[in-house]
Design an enzyme around this catalytic site. Structure first.
Site, short mmCIF file in Angstrom:
data_model
loop_
_atom_site.label_atom_id
_atom_site.label_comp_id
_atom_site.label_asym_id
_atom_site.label_seq_id
_atom_site.Cartn_x
_atom_site.Cartn_y
_atom_site.Cartn_z
N TRP A 1 24.31 -23.48 -8.39
CA TRP A 1 23.38 -24.61 -8.23
C TRP A 1 22.06 -24.22 -7.57
CZ3 TRP A 1 22.40 -24.52 -3.17
CH2 TRP A 1 23.39 -24.00 -2.33
N ASN A 2 21.98 -23.01 -6.97
CA ASN A 2 20.78 -22.75 -6.16
C ASN A 2 19.54 -22.44 -7.01
OD1 ASN A 2 21.80 -20.25 -6.82
ND2 ASN A 2 21.33 -19.31 -4.87
N LYS B 1 28.69 -22.56 -18.50
CA LYS B 1 29.17 -23.61 -17.60
C LYS B 1 28.28 -23.65 -16.37
CE LYS B 1 31.50 -24.09 -14.02
NZ LYS B 1 30.84 -25.25 -13.38
N PRO B 2 27.41 -24.67 -16.27
CA PRO B 2 26.54 -24.76 -15.10
C PRO B 2 27.32 -25.33 -13.90
CG PRO B 2 26.14 -26.62 -16.55
CD PRO B 2 27.20 -25.77 -17.22
N GLU C 1 26.78 -11.31 -10.27
CA GLU C 1 25.73 -11.38 -9.24
C GLU C 1 26.33 -12.22 -8.13
OE1 GLU C 1 23.03 -9.78 -9.32
OE2 GLU C 1 22.56 -9.42 -11.43
N LEU C 2 26.74 -11.57 -7.04
CA LEU C 2 27.54 -12.27 -6.03
C LEU C 2 26.77 -12.44 -4.72
CD1 LEU C 2 30.86 -10.41 -6.92
CD2 LEU C 2 29.95 -12.54 -7.88
N CYS D 1 20.72 -15.98 -2.79
CA CYS D 1 21.59 -14.85 -2.45
C CYS D 1 20.78 -13.67 -1.92
CB CYS D 1 22.43 -14.45 -3.65
SG CYS D 1 21.46 -14.30 -5.13
N GLU E 1 27.63 -14.98 4.74
CA GLU E 1 26.40 -15.49 4.16
C GLU E 1 26.12 -16.88 4.77
OE1 GLU E 1 26.73 -15.76 -0.11
OE2 GLU E 1 24.71 -14.96 -0.37
P1 ADP Z 1 28.62 -21.61 -4.55
O1 ADP Z 1 29.20 -21.35 -3.21
O2 ADP Z 1 27.24 -21.14 -4.75
O3 ADP Z 1 28.87 -22.98 -5.09
P2 ADP Z 1 30.67 -20.69 -6.33
O4 ADP Z 1 31.05 -19.28 -6.56
O5 ADP Z 1 31.69 -21.59 -5.70
O6 ADP Z 1 29.37 -20.59 -5.47
O7 ADP Z 1 30.18 -21.40 -7.65
C1 ADP Z 1 29.39 -20.76 -8.63
C2 ADP Z 1 29.83 -21.27 -9.99
O8 ADP Z 1 31.18 -20.92 -10.19
C3 ADP Z 1 29.74 -22.79 -10.16
O9 ADP Z 1 29.37 -23.06 -11.51
C4 ADP Z 1 31.17 -23.23 -9.91
O10 ADP Z 1 31.47 -24.44 -10.56
C5 ADP Z 1 31.93 -22.08 -10.54
N1 ADP Z 1 33.30 -21.91 -10.05
C6 ADP Z 1 33.79 -22.13 -8.81
N2 ADP Z 1 35.10 -21.85 -8.77
C7 ADP Z 1 35.47 -21.46 -10.01
C8 ADP Z 1 36.70 -21.04 -10.62
N3 ADP Z 1 37.83 -20.97 -9.94
N4 ADP Z 1 36.69 -20.71 -11.93
C9 ADP Z 1 35.54 -20.78 -12.63
N5 ADP Z 1 34.37 -21.16 -12.13
C10 ADP Z 1 34.31 -21.49 -10.83
#
Ligand code: ADP
Length: 482
Positions: free
Chosen positions: A156-157, A180-181, A255-256, A289, A386
């Site tokens: 979302w950022n 998938k956003p 990209e983590l 990030c 973070e």
């Molecule tokens: P943030 O902390 O920035 O929200 P996330 O890693 O939780 O980071 O989320 C990044 C993306 O990954 C979002 O689109 C979120 O919906 C998706 N996401 C979170 N958990 C899962 C999962 N278990 N499987 C697939 N997608 C996921």
């Protein structure tokens, strides 16, 4: 929404070129993080709808792949131009669902569009190789081909840029993709799909599926037709998705998270370092990030830096992103605010001092005062985790060896920054930092022509630049007997 073009506000997902609802009709609410107001709803889809998107991507693949790179580039170019033409609407949508100041949202739309422009051109430069043969009766050639059906899961950022940075190289390389956003910011993604359709991206080449992250993610990571996953988000989710991709041996780009250090050496231009620190820390309210997580300031310049930096941070204007003067918007959710506040509390409990801010903002809701902490020392959680919020912890150091050790003492390796005017030190420190990207005497490093990405547990692969398209290609070796 009050857009100039209301067709950019889509509350349905986009599968196989068609706007559609969830099979069971369920929806997810999308709210303005600054006010908590309901903005609209998107379908709460799961595995079955995702399967349709994957099958549509597979069906669209042969015709899309068969076009020349130039034909694909012409479509991508139109998409790029449409984004710029509609940048006011796209930015407004983004600020409403994401919270960032409108000026930053406009900046992101242009940044997001720049990846489409760049990769449209790069697609024409997917060169192969001719290898001198060790045998007189053989000719050896390497060709590069698009990997096939791709999947992208985005955060979302940066609701637009994290999508175009993946979709543009995929499409330019002749791949098709299902995105998938994040549930917090689906409208920016859906507006991009509307413009892609207008630009002439064929049905099925790009689909956007909204809803249940776990169910959609499970389908995207396990389906054998999906040949590649590109994910931007947190390290724990990246680790999980990489595991889910293992049984079908998908290529993965990740990209983590990051834990960016910002080092101010004793020979730094302090005023320049303060300006660099402001952009590298407070952009998007600290929710990127590559945002600075830890400031290391040399003993000799610590007090001067802290004083000038604090004065600038006190002047930052907090508010709704649509108000013109706003520099710091809200955090994305109440949960995010709680996490940042608990990191501040942990540091203060362990002896840190609050120089600026430190508390929720008088605006209430998800707003936090921009904060500067001094006297921060190892053992405080915010040096290891973070922060993802507008909080700057300042740590003293006294030697180059010590600060390199501090900087590298983390699981992460995305971005690092440092300020120094000594050319020998600049080279040595740049080499010693275990990071994918290093900003030297600057706090702003991202653009479409440079390779963005991390080492260690910050990820795999690079996005943007001439290297970014490689992640969407496979190499094929041809051995021809003559
Ligand atoms: P943030 O902390 O920035 O929200 P996330 O890693 O939780 O980071 O989320 C990044 C993306 O990954 C979002 O689109 C979120 O919906 C998706 N996401 C979170 N958990 C899962 C999962 N278990 N499987 C697939 N997608 C996921």
């Amino acid at each position: 929404m009050n857009l100039k073009d209301n067709d950019l506000f889509r509350q349905q997902a986009f599968i196989a070129g068609t706007w559609c609802d969830a099979d069971d009709g369920r929806t997810v609410d999308v709210t303005d993080p600054a006010s908590g107001e309901l903005l609209g709803r998107v379908p709460n889809m799961g595995g079955s709808e995702t399967l349709r998107a994957i099958e549509a991507a597979d069906a669209a693949l042969p015709a899309w792949r068969a076009r020349t790179a130039k034909e694909r580039a012409q479509i991508l170019r139109r998409w790029f131009e449409l984004m710029l033409r509609h940048e006011d609407d796209l930015a407004r949508l983004m600020t409403l669902e994401q919270g960032k100041p409108l000026a930053e949202a406009v900046g992101e739309i242009r940044y997001a569009a720049s990846f489409i422009e760049w990769f449209a051109e790069e697609g024409k430069r997917i060169y192969g190789d001719v290898i001198p043969s060790p045998a007189g009766d053989k000719r050896l050639v390497v060709v590069k081909q698009g990997i096939g059906v791709c999947a992208a899961i985005t955060p979302w950022n940066f609701p637009s840029a994290m999508i175009t940075r993946k979709v543009a190289p995929a499409l330019a390389a002749g791949c098709t993709i299902v995105v998938k956003p994040a549930n917090e910011t689906p409208f920016s993604a859906l507006a991009l799909a509307e413009l892609a359709k207008r630009a002439g991206v064929p049905d099925g080449v790009l689909s956007i599926v909204t809803g249940d992250a776990v169910a959609i993610g499970a389908q995207l990571t396990s389906h054998p037709l999906v040949r590649k996953l590109s994910f931007t988000g947190s390290t724990p989710v990246g680790r999980l998705l990489m595991g889910q991709c293992a049984p079908t041996i998908k290529k993965v780009s990740l990209e983590l998270g990051g834990n960016a250090p910002f080092i101010v050496f004793d020979d730094a231009d302090i005023d320049a370092a303060v300006e660099g620190a402001l952009v590298a820390k407070y952009r998007n309210a600290g929710q990127t990030c590559v945002c600075v997580n830890r400031f290391y300031v040399h003993d000799a310049v610590y007090d001067a830096f802290a004083e000038r930096f604090a004065a600038r941070v006190r002047g930052l204007r907090v508010g709704h992103g649509l108000e013109g003067a706003t520099q710091i918007g809200p955090l994305i959710t109440g949960k995010a605010l709680d996490k940042v506040q608990s990191l501040i509390a942990d540091a203060v409990e362990k002896g840190a001092d609050i120089l600026v801010g430190g508390d929720g903002h008088e605006l209430g809701g998800n707003f936090l005062q921009p904060t500067v902490l001094t006297g921060v020392a190892p053992g405080m959680q915010l040096l290891d985790e973070e922060i993802f919020g507008p909080v700057a912890p300042l740590v003293r150091f006294s030697s180059d060896e010590e600060v390199v050790r501090f900087a590298n003492d983390t699981l992460y390796g995305l971005a690092a920054y440092f300020y120094s005017r000594d050319i020998g030190r600049v080279w040595k420190i740049a080499e010693q930092l275990e990071y994918g990207m290093v900003g030297i005497n600057t706090g702003l490093i991202s653009n479409e022509v440079a390779p963005f990405g991390g080492v260690k547990q910050s990820g795999l692969g690079r996005e943007g630049s001439k290297y970014g398209i490689e992640d969407y290609l496979e190499m094929k070796y041809l051995c021809l007997a003559v």
